[in-house]
Structures are given as C-alpha cells and as structure tokens.
Enzyme design. Structure first.
Site, PDB file in Angstrom:
ATOM      1  N   HIS A 118       0.940  -1.200  -0.019  1.00  0.00           N
ATOM      2  CA  HIS A 118      -0.139   0.121  -0.082  1.00  0.00           C
ATOM      3  C   HIS A 118       1.254   1.374   0.143  1.00  0.00           C
ATOM      4  O   HIS A 118       0.294   2.425  -0.584  1.00  0.00           O
ATOM      5  CB  HIS A 118      -0.877   0.220   1.134  1.00  0.00           C
ATOM      6  CG  HIS A 118      -1.964   0.867   0.972  1.00  0.00           C
ATOM      7  ND1 HIS A 118      -2.443   1.543   2.308  1.00  0.00           N
ATOM      8  CD2 HIS A 118      -2.180   2.004   0.391  1.00  0.00           C
ATOM      9  CE1 HIS A 118      -2.796   2.834   2.537  1.00  0.00           C
ATOM     10  NE2 HIS A 118      -3.066   2.814   1.027  1.00  0.00           N
ATOM     11  N   GLU A 121       2.260   1.503  -3.478  1.00  0.00           N
ATOM     12  CA  GLU A 121       1.080   2.645  -4.345  1.00  0.00           C
ATOM     13  C   GLU A 121       1.180   4.335  -4.141  1.00  0.00           C
ATOM     14  O   GLU A 121       1.132   4.617  -4.863  1.00  0.00           O
ATOM     15  CB  GLU A 121       0.203   2.054  -3.808  1.00  0.00           C
ATOM     16  CG  GLU A 121      -1.208   2.863  -4.349  1.00  0.00           C
ATOM     17  CD  GLU A 121      -2.488   2.866  -3.467  1.00  0.00           C
ATOM     18  OE1 GLU A 121      -3.470   3.980  -3.122  1.00  0.00           O
ATOM     19  OE2 GLU A 121      -2.993   1.875  -2.710  1.00  0.00           O
ATOM     20  N   HIS A 122       1.096   4.747  -2.355  1.00  0.00           N
ATOM     21  CA  HIS A 122       0.617   5.764  -2.188  1.00  0.00           C
ATOM     22  C   HIS A 122       2.306   6.289  -2.983  1.00  0.00           C
ATOM     23  O   HIS A 122       2.269   8.342  -3.474  1.00  0.00           O
ATOM     24  CB  HIS A 122       1.637   6.030  -0.900  1.00  0.00           C
ATOM     25  CG  HIS A 122       0.002   6.189  -0.137  1.00  0.00           C
ATOM     26  ND1 HIS A 122      -0.444   7.143  -0.009  1.00  0.00           N
ATOM     27  CD2 HIS A 122      -0.967   5.465  -0.319  1.00  0.00           C
ATOM     28  CE1 HIS A 122      -1.681   7.128   0.443  1.00  0.00           C
ATOM     29  NE2 HIS A 122      -2.130   5.594   0.422  1.00  0.00           N
ATOM     30  N   GLU A 199      -4.722   7.282   6.885  1.00  0.00           N
ATOM     31  CA  GLU A 199      -5.823   7.275   5.607  1.00  0.00           C
ATOM     32  C   GLU A 199      -6.283   5.742   7.124  1.00  0.00           C
ATOM     33  O   GLU A 199      -7.125   5.574   7.657  1.00  0.00           O
ATOM     34  CB  GLU A 199      -4.892   6.343   4.745  1.00  0.00           C
ATOM     35  CG  GLU A 199      -5.612   5.224   4.015  1.00  0.00           C
ATOM     36  CD  GLU A 199      -5.547   5.145   2.635  1.00  0.00           C
ATOM     37  OE1 GLU A 199      -6.802   4.132   2.499  1.00  0.00           O
ATOM     38  OE2 GLU A 199      -4.201   5.469   2.071  1.00  0.00           O
TER      39      GLU A 199
END
Length: 1027
Positions: A118, A121-122, A199
C-alpha cells in the site's frame, strides 16, 4: 489512493467477507421465462491466425463479443517485455482514460513490514526520473480536466486516471514512469508515511474495517489473508527504524521484485486509432522491467477446522445488530460461464414471496439480507449470508441460523432447476446486449483487473457477466458444501459479552463454540413450508424494439406536454442512445410534508413503510432490470422508475396503486421506527467528514434539521400520529413529471392522467409549485463559527469545513466560482495534504446551495480545527501570488479543462435523464446550463479572476461560515506552537442554530430561465445532422 477491502478478484463480490456480503444486483442475477436467440459469436475467441507480430509487439487477432450498441474498437497486444495491453478506440470519447493493474498486492507484504504494498502505491504518485516533481502528474491532470486514483487489494494493485481526450499522451507519459522509473525520494517517503497513517486512522472507528480485520486475524496465520495490510506509522516508521531497516530501500526492492512487466495488464481508452494507441503503448511502456516473476499462489487453507463451528461475538462502534454466517466452499472462479455462486446468491438473497428474508420480516426478526460468493485466493472461497437483525431477531439469533439452514435444506431438495438458470441467463443476455457506457476511468480500471483472469479468453472480457453454460452438477456440489462443519458465525451487537481485543483496531470480541443443541438443529433443520423458490418473474421484458432513426441531431431539452393547476408534464423521446429503456421522475410538491420537523419525520416513516409494504413488487422488478423507489425530498415526495421500457409503465401503475391503497401496520411501524432511530444514532458515529454536510445544511438552509434534532423527534413519534398524518399529506398537491426514453408521448399523457385519478382531492394551491428550499444569506463582512464535539469519543480525527458565501446565485457568479475551484483544486491538495501533511481527507470545491454560490475547503485531520483554519487561511493568502504569477498559457489550460468537462457528452441515458431531473427539481428548467456556463467560463480573463479573488475571497466584506467538528481525543504529539490562539478560531460563535437562522434573510429561489409553451413532441426525422 487506498487499500481495497476486496479480498479477491471475484466478479461477484464487491466487499470483504463478513463485512458487506454481496447479493449481486438483481440486474445481473435474475431470470426470465422466455428465451433469447443464442449469440452467434459466443464461441469465436480467435481467428485462424492467433496473432500478428510486428517489429515491436505482438497483436492478437480477436473477435471481441460486445454489446449491440458498443461502437468502440478493441485490440489486445503484448510488448516484448510481456506487458499486455487492451486498447480501446472510442471516437466520441470526451475523456480518455488508462489503468494499469499489477498482479501483486498486500499478500506480498514482508512479514516485518505490514502495509508496504500500500505504501508503494502511495509513493508512485510522487515523481519519476522523467518527471521528478512530486505533484507533476496530479498537476498535469488537473490542468487538463483529469483525475486519478489507485487502490491496493490482496492480490492486485490498480492505478487509473482520466483526462480530457486531447491530453492522453501527456498523461500516459507521466503515468508510465510509475512503473519504469519511480524516484521514491527520501523526503516524499518520509512525508507519505504520515498520509498512510492518516488513512489508517480514518478507518480505526469504522466497523466495516474493524470487523474485516478481525475476520482476517481469526484465520490461519500461514495464509497472508491473516495479515494487516493498510500499514501505519508503527509498521512503516517506528518498528523498521528499531530493527535497522531502511524503508526506502525496502520500497525499491519491493518495486524491483514485484512490479514486473509480465505481471502487468494495461488498458487505455482514447479517441486515437488503434495503431496510434499501440505505438504509444510500446514507446511509453517498453522499458518497464520484466524479471519473469510468476503470479504467486497461496495454497494454505484460510480456515482450518479450529476456525470453524465458532460464534465470534463482536462489539461494534455503531449500534449494529447483525448476524453473518460464512461457509468454506469449492472455488468456482474458473467456472465463470456457469457461475454457481451467482445462482445461489440470487436464491438465498431473494426478497420476494417465499424468500428467507420475507419470512424473517414476517417474524419481526430481520430488516435486510444479502448473500454472495467470494474467492480470496485460488482454492480459498467462501459463501456468506449477512442479516440485519431487529432487537427481537438478536434475541432469536439461534432460530435465525436454523432458518438459514432450513432454506438451504429446501434448496438441496429442489435444485437444480433449469428454468431458474434460463431466466438468469436471459436477464444477463439482455443486460449485456443493451449495456450502457460507464465512466472511462471505471471502465479501464475494471478491465485491467479482469485481464488478470487468464482463464477467461480476452475476447470475452467484455462479456464476463453472461451465463453461457448450464452445469447443474457444479451447482449441486456448491450447495452441498453449505453444511455446519464448513461454517462460522459472526454476531454483532453492543450488548454482547467480549473478552479480547483485536491487535490493529482494538475491536472487542469473544469466540465461543457452537452449542451442541444448535449444531443438532443445523444438521437436521427439516423443511419449512414458508420457505420456497421464487416464482417466475412477471416483469421480465421480451420486447426490446427501438425504432432508430439515423442522422438526427438530439434535442437538448425535453418538451412541455402539459401544464395546468395541478401538474406539469415534461417529455423527451430518446433520440441519442436508442436503447429500449425509460426513465420516469415524479415529484410531488407537498408543503405539509416539511411544514415542521415532526411532519418531515412522519413523511420519512410514511415512505419507508410504503416501500416496505411494496418490497415484493420492487424486488421482482429489480430482478428484471427495472428500478422503482419512493422517497421524501425537501419539496415533498418523489417516485423514480427506470429500466427496460416494455413494462416500466406497468410497474409504475402497480406501484402507484399500491401507494394509494397502502395502510401501515403497527408492528412494521415499530420495527422501522427502531431501525431509523438506530440509523440516526449511527450517523453520529460516521467519520467526521461525512457528517459535515448534515451540520452545514441544518445551519444554512430553511426547514433543515440536524441529525440530533431528527433523532429527538423520531424517538417520540407514535403510530397514532402517523395514522392521523397520512390523510393530510396530499392536500394542496402539485406534481411535475419527466418521462424520458423509448416511451411514446401518448403513454406519458396516460401517466399524468393516472396520477390525477389517484389524487385524493382537488384542492389547488398555486403557491405549492414555487415552495422550494432556500438558503440563508450571511451578512456581508461577517464570519460565523459553529462548533460541536464528535459523539464518538474514541475518534482521533477532527474536521473543518471553511465556506465562503459569495453572493446570491447567478450564472456569472457560478462560472467564476467554478473556475476558481478548478484553479485551487490541485494546489490546495498539494499544499495542505502532500506538503503540510494535515490529513488524508483534503477537499475543495465550488458549492451552489439553494440560492447562493459558495467556495469551500474541507479537511479531516488529527490537528485541532483552529490550527486547520489557520492553514486554510494561509493557503488562501499565498494563493493570490500564485494566481498573479500564473502564466497566461496555464490559465487558459485551466479554462479549457473546465469547459471541456462542462461540455462532455452524455455517456448514457441515465446521465442525460439525471440532468433534466435536476433542472426540474431546482425549478429553473435550465436544461442546458452546462453549455451556458462553459461559454461564460471561456470569456473569463485572468484579471477578472484576480478581481474575483480579491473581492470575494480576501475582501473584508467576505461572508464566511466555518464549521468545527472536534475530536474528544487530545493528541499531545502534534506541534501547533506556531498557532496564534488569540486569533484562531475566528468568527462569531453560533450558540443556538434556530436563533441564528431567525436573524437572517433568505436567498431567492432560482427562476425559470425562459418561458416554456405547451407543445407536441417534435417528429424525429433524419433531416438534421447527427451529434
């Protein structure tokens, strides 16, 4: 950007196991008795020569199975590095789009770095060797009417964007660097850990995420499903440092090892011809490295015997009462042509007569039910049933479980039955045959992900939803797996006993074995005569005739067929999409429904009870690809209906007659009242930013009330009050109708006559038609502040919404505010989220209320709201120089981007109908407002925008309303020493909302843009040019 709750690539499920179980939309599930002729091209996957090899890449010769009205061209290619791409030419596309799916996800997180996939991805958004500026990609898209996003799922990571079609190549150029040459700059890496952490904190009090992680945590630790995949500052920051790990080095290693070209599927949609798109793909993606990595397999079972035959008692944050039972079942992913999970989902999730839900509702034990199949990884599949319980249902939860097994027992005795498959197949054929186009970004994102399913021929990728094989043995095998030994139950309620806390979210739970007497009843449930298979569906369409006329120019607005003291009737024959569909919007203007908060809440209960009583009709219609709903609005009540037109008016007639004869029952009143009270209470536990609109509307609009006020009234409503209220609802009625689609104007007139025949009286109130909601005007030069503490005492996030009220709404002001919102959109996000790292949720936009024009910025953050207000003000102050220094060329690009977005052609009939509906609802009948606004935007000069900034945003005469939703959790780790606490927060505190509103004037409602004369619908002919 975000972690997806999807645990598999299953086409049937859109939410995680044991959170939001899926009963697929009945559009794709259900059935019909009459048969279509089989599609002649279903078996044509490849031509004789499977592919052509150019000097640069391999092109596959495929005969794609497409919907009838799909005018796009498709090509599938493979680059030398084994990256595969589906290219789509759409000559009419206003927006181009692209998506790249990597067949690697959170399951490949290293054990010592949860959330790394994740995090990767950022970071890919933060610059590449070719375009090193960390906001270059987002800035380019913003200047050209674009947007982007990404998600990390268990076994795939998906990136996508859309942009005005003229700028596809530039966007692709920047996008490709994500995969060939990302930077992973140290500064960006350090900052973006905070974004991932923010998040994660956004979801800490979200029951869906909490229960999903709990479900994962209580599984086999040898399967990666068990892991925590979002990541936070501890897993990506603190612990790696303590263990001597350099996270940037680990990111580089992860990207190098797993972002391999052979694991990537690309999908591009644009206006360019396929040869051009192919060349662009080769030029921009050929340098993505291929290390030949194989798609990982996860052979360990997710559930072992010790994880089954358990009841997991969960205490939620919200007031939820749910029962979820999941079964380990055979993996049917590769049986996509017969879809056993879909058939079973349709049957168990049915809501009509004889269904499990209908019986549970009759007993007063349940409100809603959903069911669906779900593959987590190859060989690990689940089927689950999710029931929303009443208080009484929670008390009888064991009986509810037995009823589930009674329904399953009935299925085992009744299935297979070919007619069920035939009806499901025919509905899927019709839905596919007349499929409407969706948004470009969602289209390419979905297709890129679907390309990972290598067992599906690429030529069938557009038609995956079709049922083409009848395999009764597979359905029997699947149904036979639904036994107690393969199951476990999750029971959710605040009243349950718990003894443990889940590691990552702190969810309180307790695990107990199935009681012996429950196991006995589950194994031998017997048959219940109240539970039966669904009946054949009377709403299934068989006539899809459309009299298409080529070469005509579509009309821009509906015509007014009728106007009198009681009603207006708007009509537009579909002249754009030539689909066998229709859309009906019926708006009742009923002043009594919103005369007080009590009347408003009684009206809400009235529509809920009517929908509940007519659920059988609604659900059968939904199974046949028709929809009808009955809702309260701030003008009265509204009915919307849509779907295949053959039986649409029959459905509307049945529904209207049902509403007209409806008499509420006290037992259902009590159940739905309790459900609504729980819903209102739970709204107060939503994430802060999603609560903001309710607080704002309650302050700025007439006859609008906060959730707390609604709750206070709702708890005291009685059945007697409702009975006395219902006869008064339609007093002084005025209604407007829009009928749009493949429907004759004579049928439209019949609808108007039908409604008038059902109206209980003829009291005419000519003021009703103008009784629209209005917003309050803030005094010039005044700032007002509203503060409230969040109900959820454990939520660490606060939220601020900073609204500048510009003036009374006008077309000119709307154009100026729209362009200003376009200009600040990317800098606002880049400054407040990326650079200052204030929070994961940062949002800016123009905001047109009921008579006013506004600009807003919203932030959800762990920071205090006075601190956030300071940073918003600072952004506005510094943006002035950014605007003054902006090159004329960039200013024109922003204008062009906004104009292109405003002038986008309708993608489908639903979108067109929604535009007309909005204009009728607003009462200005400005059906072409976007075209008019685009002309106004095109004429705005940079100096005019500077003047707007100085006169409206930064002026001492600016009117502001600033809402502070404040966390009760004090975060001592945040540094806010620079905040001038004597200056912030600003504004006059609103202590009593009612008293505050009583001091204000209201804005005028929007007026009709022109006079419409009653006219017959124009005759369609091919004498004019096509669009």
């Amino acid at each position: 950007m975000g972690v997806s709750l999807l645990a598999s690539s299953s086409a049937f499920v859109t939410k995680p196991l044991l959170t939001q179980l899926v009963h697929l939309s009945p559009i794709s599930l259900n059935f019909t008795v009459r048969r279509f002729k089989p599609f002649t091209c279903l078996s044509r996957y490849y031509t004789t020569n499977p592919y052509n090899m150019t000097s640069n890449f391999k092109t596959f010769n495929l005969d794609f199975l497409k919907p009838d009205l799909d005018e796009r061209s498709y090509r599938f290619i493979e680059l030398p590095n084994k990256l595969k791409a589906l290219l789509i030419q759409d000559p009419k596309a206003d927006k181009a789009a692209a998506s790249l799916d990597v067949n690697i996800g959170a399951f490949e997180d290293p054990k010592n770095l949860p959330g790394l996939a994740h995090f990767c991805e950022h970071l890919l958004f933060m610059g590449s060797e070719k375009f090193p500026d960390e906001n270059e990609y987002s800035s380019y898209l913003s200047k050209h009417g674009g947007s982007s996003n990404a998600y990390t799922a268990s076994q795939n990571t998906n990136y996508f964007f859309e942009v005005n079609h003229q700028h596809l190549f530039g966007a692709l150029d920047r996008f490709s660097g994500f995969f060939s040459c990302p930077l992973f700059n140290k500064d960006s890496t350090d900052k973006e850990i905070n974004a991932v952490n923010s998040e994660n904190k956004k979801n800490l009090q979200n029951d869906i995420w909490r229960i999903y992680q709990l479900d994962k945590s209580l599984t086999n630790t040898k399967h990666p499903y068990h892991k925590f995949s979002t990541g936070n500052i501890e897993t990506l920051g603190t612990l790696p440092k303590e263990n001597g790990l350099n996270v940037r080095d680990e990111l580089l290693k992860f990207h190098k090892n797993f972002y391999s070209a052979n694991l990537m599927k690309l999908c591009i949609l644009g206006r360019e011809d396929l040869d051009t798109l192919s060349d662009w793909t080769y030029d921009l993606f050929k340098d993505v490295a291929n290390n030949g990595r194989e798609v990982p397999l996860y052979a360990e079972p997710i559930m072992q015997p010790e994880h089954l035959q358990k009841i997991i008692q969960v205490r939620p944050v919200k007031d939820l009462k749910k029962l979820e039972i999941s079964f380990t079942v055979p993996d049917m992913e590769e049986h996509w042509e017969s879809k056993p999970p879909r058939i079973l989902s349709h049957l168990i999730g049915h809501e009509g007569s004889g269904s499990l839900l209908a019986h549970l509702k009759k007993l007063g034990w349940a409100n809603e039910l959903s069911a669906g199949g779900h593959t987590v990884s190859k060989g690990n599949a689940f089927f689950a049933v999710d029931i929303d319980l009443t208080d009484n249902g929670l008390t009888h939860y064991r009986d509810v479980i037995v009823l589930i097994f009674q329904y399953i027992e009935m299925l085992k005795n009744s299935l297979p039955q070919k007619w069920i498959f035939n009806e499901l197949q025919d509905i899927s054929n019709a839905t596919f045959k007349f499929k409407q186009a969706g948004s470009p970004s969602s289209t390419v994102s979905s297709l890129a992900k679907c390309l990972e399913k290598d067992y599906i021929p690429v030529s069938r990728i557009l038609a995956m939803g079709l049922l083409t094989k009848y395999e009764p043995d597979l359905l029997t095998q699947y149904t036979d797996a639904l036994v107690p030994e393969n199951s476990r139950v999750t029971l959710i309620s605040r009243s349950l006993e718990t003894d443990s806390a889940e590691k990552w979210y702190g969810t309180a739970y307790k695990v107990v074995d199935y009681p012996a007497d429950l196991i006995k009843n589950m194994k031998s449930p017997g048959l219940n005569p109240a539970l039966t298979l669904p009946r054949p569906n009377e709403f299934v369409s068989t006539n899809f005739k459309v009299d298409k006329i080529d070469g005509i120019k579509p009309l821009d607005e509906p015509v007014l067929l009728l106007s009198d003291d009681v009603s207006k009737l708007w009509y537009k024959k579909d002249d754009r999409f030539w689909q066998p569909r229709g859309y009906i919007y019926l708006s009742f203007k009923l002043p009594h429904t919103h005369a007080s908060i009590i009347n408003s809440m009684l009206s809400t209960l009235y529509t809920q009870l009517a929908n509940d009583a007519l659920k059988d009709v609604q659900y059968d219609a939904a199974c046949a690809d028709l929809r009808i709903s009955f809702n309260k609005t701030n003008q009265g009540l509204a009915i919307t209906a849509s779907g295949f037109n053959e039986k649409l008016i029959i459905l509307l007639t049945r529904f209207l007659q049902g509403v007209n004869s409806f008499e509420p029952k006290k037992d259902r009143f009590e159940i739905l009242k309790d459900k609504t009270i729980r819903h209102l209470k739970n709204l107060l536990y939503e994430v802060p930013y999603s609560q903001m609109s309710n607080y704002y509307n309650a302050i700025i609009n007439e006859r609008s009330w906060s959730t707390a006020e609604k709750l206070q009234v709702f708890e005291k409503l009685t059945f007697e009050q409702l009975i006395n209220f219902i006869p008064t609802i339609y007093e002084g009625v005025y209604f407007e109708t829009l009928i749009h689609g493949n429907i004759k104007h004579e049928e439209a007139l019949e609808v108007d006559s039908l409604i008038k025949s059902l109206i209980p009286n003829n009291i005419h109130n000519l003021q009703v038609s103008n009784n629209r909601l209005r917003s309050y005007l803030l005094p010039k030069g005044k700032t007002f502040r509203y503060e409230t503490a969040l109900k959820d005492s454990q939520n660490v996030n606060s939220c601020i919404q900073h609204v500048t009220q510009l003036d009374v709404y006008s077309e000119d002001l709307s154009a100026l505010s729209g362009l200003f919102a376009q200009l600040i959109h990317e800098p606002c996000f880049d400054t407040l989220r990326t650079k200052e790292q204030l929070g994961y949720v940062v949002f800016s936009s123009s905001l047109n209320n009921h008579g006013t024009a506004n600009i807003r910025i919203l932030i959800q953050s762990e920071h205090t709201t006075p601190y956030l207000e300071w940073r918003i003000n600072n952004f506005y102050e510094t943006f002035g120089q950014v605007l003054r220094d902006m090159p004329e060329e960039d200013f024109e690009k922003h204008k062009e981007a906004l104009c292109n977005s405003l002038l986008q052609k309708f993608k489908n009939m639903a979108e067109e109908s929604a535009r007309y509906t909005a204009a009728i609802y607003l009462g200005d009948y400005n059906f072409t407002h976007r075209q008019k606004k685009a002309k106004l935007v095109a004429n705005i000069t940079k100096q005019q925008m500077i003047d707007f900034y100085e006169n409206y945003i930064m002026s001492e005469n600016a009117s502001k309303l600033i809402l502070h939703l404040k966390s009760q959790v004090e975060n001592k780790e945040l540094n806010e020493n620079e905040l001038d606490t004597a200056k912030y927060p600003t504004g006059q505190l609103i202590e009593d909302v009612g008293a505050f509103k009583s001091t204000l004037f209201v804005a005028p409602v929007r007026q009709p843009m022109k006079d419409f004369e009653i006219s017959a619908p124009p005759k369609l002919n091919n004498s004019s040019e096509s669009e």
